[in-house]
Design an enzyme around this catalytic site. Structure first.
Site, PDB file in Angstrom:
ATOM      1  N   ARG A  68       0.830  -1.220   0.000  1.00 24.79           N
ATOM      2  CA  ARG A  68       0.000   0.000   0.000  1.00 24.79           C
ATOM      3  C   ARG A  68       0.850   1.250   0.000  1.00 24.79           C
ATOM      4  O   ARG A  68       1.757   1.375   0.812  1.00 24.79           O
ATOM      5  CB  ARG A  68      -0.877   0.034   1.260  1.00 24.79           C
ATOM      6  N   SER A 106     -20.396 -14.926  14.162  1.00 25.66           N
ATOM      7  CA  SER A 106     -19.910 -13.718  13.509  1.00 25.66           C
ATOM      8  C   SER A 106     -20.041 -13.840  11.983  1.00 25.66           C
ATOM      9  O   SER A 106     -19.633 -14.849  11.408  1.00 25.66           O
ATOM     10  CB  SER A 106     -18.440 -13.539  13.925  1.00 25.66           C
ATOM     11  N   SER A 147     -19.340  -2.582   4.699  1.00 26.18           N
ATOM     12  CA  SER A 147     -18.569  -1.438   4.207  1.00 26.18           C
ATOM     13  C   SER A 147     -18.021  -1.632   2.800  1.00 26.18           C
ATOM     14  O   SER A 147     -17.838  -0.657   2.080  1.00 26.18           O
ATOM     15  CB  SER A 147     -17.421  -1.160   5.154  1.00 26.18           C
ATOM     16  N   HIS A 179     -21.150   2.453   9.013  1.00 23.38           N
ATOM     17  CA  HIS A 179     -21.429   3.044   7.696  1.00 23.38           C
ATOM     18  C   HIS A 179     -22.886   3.452   7.526  1.00 23.38           C
ATOM     19  O   HIS A 179     -23.300   3.797   6.430  1.00 23.38           O
ATOM     20  CB  HIS A 179     -20.984   2.090   6.576  1.00 23.38           C
ATOM     21  N   LYS A 222     -16.859   9.177  10.218  1.00 21.12           N
ATOM     22  CA  LYS A 222     -17.322   9.079   8.825  1.00 21.12           C
ATOM     23  C   LYS A 222     -18.425  10.125   8.602  1.00 21.12           C
ATOM     24  O   LYS A 222     -18.116  11.279   8.354  1.00 21.12           O
ATOM     25  CB  LYS A 222     -17.703   7.641   8.514  1.00 21.12           C
ATOM     26  N   THR A 280      -6.506   4.592  27.967  1.00 20.30           N
ATOM     27  CA  THR A 280      -6.093   5.450  26.858  1.00 20.30           C
ATOM     28  C   THR A 280      -6.629   6.863  27.094  1.00 20.30           C
ATOM     29  O   THR A 280      -7.689   7.029  27.714  1.00 20.30           O
ATOM     30  CB  THR A 280      -6.599   4.863  25.506  1.00 20.30           C
TER      31      THR A 280
HETATM   32  C1  LIG Z   1     -17.425  -1.668   9.490  1.00 23.38           C
HETATM   33  C2  LIG Z   1     -16.395  -0.839  10.181  1.00 23.38           C
HETATM   34  N1  LIG Z   1     -16.349  -0.854  11.520  1.00 23.38           N
HETATM   35  C3  LIG Z   1     -15.446  -0.107  12.182  1.00 23.38           C
HETATM   36  C4  LIG Z   1     -14.539   0.682  11.509  1.00 23.38           C
HETATM   37  C5  LIG Z   1     -13.565   1.501  12.297  1.00 23.38           C
HETATM   38  O1  LIG Z   1     -13.969   2.845  12.288  1.00 23.38           O
HETATM   39  P1  LIG Z   1     -13.001   4.007  12.790  1.00 23.38           P
HETATM   40  O2  LIG Z   1     -12.421   4.604  11.567  1.00 23.38           O
HETATM   41  O3  LIG Z   1     -13.837   4.947  13.581  1.00 23.38           O
HETATM   42  O4  LIG Z   1     -11.968   3.334  13.632  1.00 23.38           O
HETATM   43  C6  LIG Z   1     -14.542   0.729  10.123  1.00 23.38           C
HETATM   44  C7  LIG Z   1     -13.561   1.585   9.411  1.00 23.38           C
HETATM   45  O5  LIG Z   1     -13.565   1.806   8.257  1.00 23.38           O
HETATM   46  C8  LIG Z   1     -15.492  -0.056   9.434  1.00 23.38           C
HETATM   47  O6  LIG Z   1     -15.543  -0.062   8.101  1.00 23.38           O
END
Ligand SMILES: Cc1ncc(COP(=O)(O)O)c(C=O)c1O
Length: 416
Positions: free
Chosen positions: A21, A136, A188, A216, A247, A276
């Site tokens: 990448r 899952s 996603s 999403h 997002k 954290t």
């Molecule tokens: C389905 C899904 N869950 C969780 C995440 C993680 O999100 P974040 O960018 O807030 O860590 C992503 C990131 O693209 C995602 O596509």
């Protein structure tokens, strides 16, 4: 062991498979999205962004920017600590109330990202619930897979969106053990919804907890952008909803929303939450503002629907292989990592279209694609230009054409 050789050989092997990448430096123009400037090799060039997850463009909204700046001036930049040790401002507390209300839950908890929210919450549940078995979906995001895998508990992977298979697997497990069904509401990389109602009804039948990633969908679907569980009127039947601030809300961070006991439990036991530093207060404040704007922005959601229908119809006319769905995510299939990269290079070099090639491990090998994300800021002329660029690149590279390919990978090879 020769460590130097090991790392270097691994990278060479990745490059030889076409899976290495490279990050492009893309500086989005705050006033003129999707316009942006790419800096590369000491030069700059104008590009247009076609793969941003800033779905409603709220990261560049003047009111959100103002809120962020105001709070930096009021409190400073960093939060100064973990949530427990001086890192909880009133903005953090207000944001958690706002997110709980967004999903019609009693409570919510914010994390540095939705990734950590998924990983840490699932790990904690799996570790603490004695004898738990997890169910899952095979296309679940890496963050959920990591949380489950690291906990080292039995995990049954059901075929993507296959309710029959999920039921079969649930039937194999002992009625008395705790169970957790983990899924996304909108996948996603596919832009496809899950059969939520049917899965919720199975969860009830088998007394399983449900964990739903709405990363999403928040901001985009449901009444006032409250997500797909809201749209399908089953928020109350989902035990834990996960979402992101990074997002559709254009900020950074993630969260879970659930009953006050579940949230208090995760707050008290999840290392990824406890150990954290908390988000900058300005991010929390800007998130509240972004959610407020997103809630009343039905016109933006409508523009996304119009724009994504335009693109899909153009792709159909051009016989470009793509996955039909009704969402803002439009996957265009190339199915080869090198061809996907080459096409991406041609799109940006010849047409100023920036779209990142997506390949393994984000999608299974052989399922490489472009993942077009459409925003309300893309205009009809932008869409025409995009389609014409795709057409020319497809011609130049003699890429495969056909009607919409309803291709969903049957087997997923993840490296996690
Ligand atoms: C389905 C899904 N869950 C969780 C995440 C993680 O999100 P974040 O960018 O807030 O860590 C992503 C990131 O693209 C995602 O596509």
């Amino acid at each position: 062991m020769n460590y130097k050789k090991y790392f270097s050989d691994e990278l060479t092997s990745l490059k030889s498979q076409g899976l290495y990448r490279k990050f492009r430096e893309i500086n989005r123009d705050q006033k003129h999205f999707p316009k942006a400037t790419e800096r590369f090799e000491g030069n700059e060039r104008a590009v247009e962004v076609w793969c941003s997850n800033d779905y409603l463009n709220l990261s560049q909204h003047p009111e959100v920017i103002k809120k962020s700046i105001d709070v930096i001036q009021e409190l400073g930049t960093g939060s100064g600590g973990t949530r427990n040790i001086s890192g909880t401002s009133s903005y953090h507390a207000d944001l958690e109330r706002e997110l709980a209300s967004l999903h019609n839950k009693e409570s919510s908890l914010i994390f540095p990202s939705a990734y950590t929210a998924n990983q840490s919450t699932l790990w904690t549940l799996c570790k603490k619930l004695d004898g738990i078995e997890v169910f899952s979906d095979e296309l679940n995001h890496a963050s959920m897979i990591q949380g489950i895998k690291n906990a080292n508990v039995p995990c049954h992977i059901f075929r993507h969106n296959d309710v029959g298979h999920l039921k079969e697997l649930l039937n194999t497990s002992n009625a008395s053990v705790p169970k957790l069904i983990v899924l996304e509401s909108l996948y996603s990389m596919e832009g496809l919804r899950s059969p939520l109602k049917q899965i919720v009804s199975l969860a009830k039948e088998f007394n399983a907890l449900t964990y739903l990633d709405e990363v999403h969908s928040v901001g985009l679907y449901g009444n006032e952008g409250r997500g797909i569980a809201n749209e399908q009127d089953i928020s109350d039947d989902i035990d834990i909803i996960n979402g992101t601030l990074s997002k559709a809300f254009g900020q950074m961070g993630g969260y879970i929303a659930a009953s006050s006991d579940i949230i208090d439990f995760v707050r008290s036991f999840a290392p990824g939450f406890i150990f954290t530093s908390s988000a900058n207060p300005s991010i929390a404040a800007a998130s509240i503002k972004a959610i407020e704007i997103a809630k009343k922005s039905e016109h933006l959601r409508e523009d996304i629907r119009i724009n994504s229908n335009l693109i899909r119809s153009g792709l159909r006319d051009l016989n470009i292989p793509h996955l039909e769905n009704d969402s803002h995510i439009i996957p265009i299939h190339v199915e080869d990592p090198r061809l996907c990269k080459e096409a991406a290079n041609l799109l940006i070099d010849d047409h100023g279209i920036y779209i990142q090639p997506v390949f393994y491990p984000t999608v299974p090998k052989g399922d490489e694609r472009f993942r077009v994300t459409i925003t309300p800021k893309h205009q009809a002329e932008d869409i025409d230009r995009f389609l014409s660029a795709i057409d020319q690149v497809w011609n130049k590279m003699s890429l495969r054409r056909e009607g919409s390919a309803s291709k969903i990978p049957s087997q997923v090879t993840k490296i996690y």
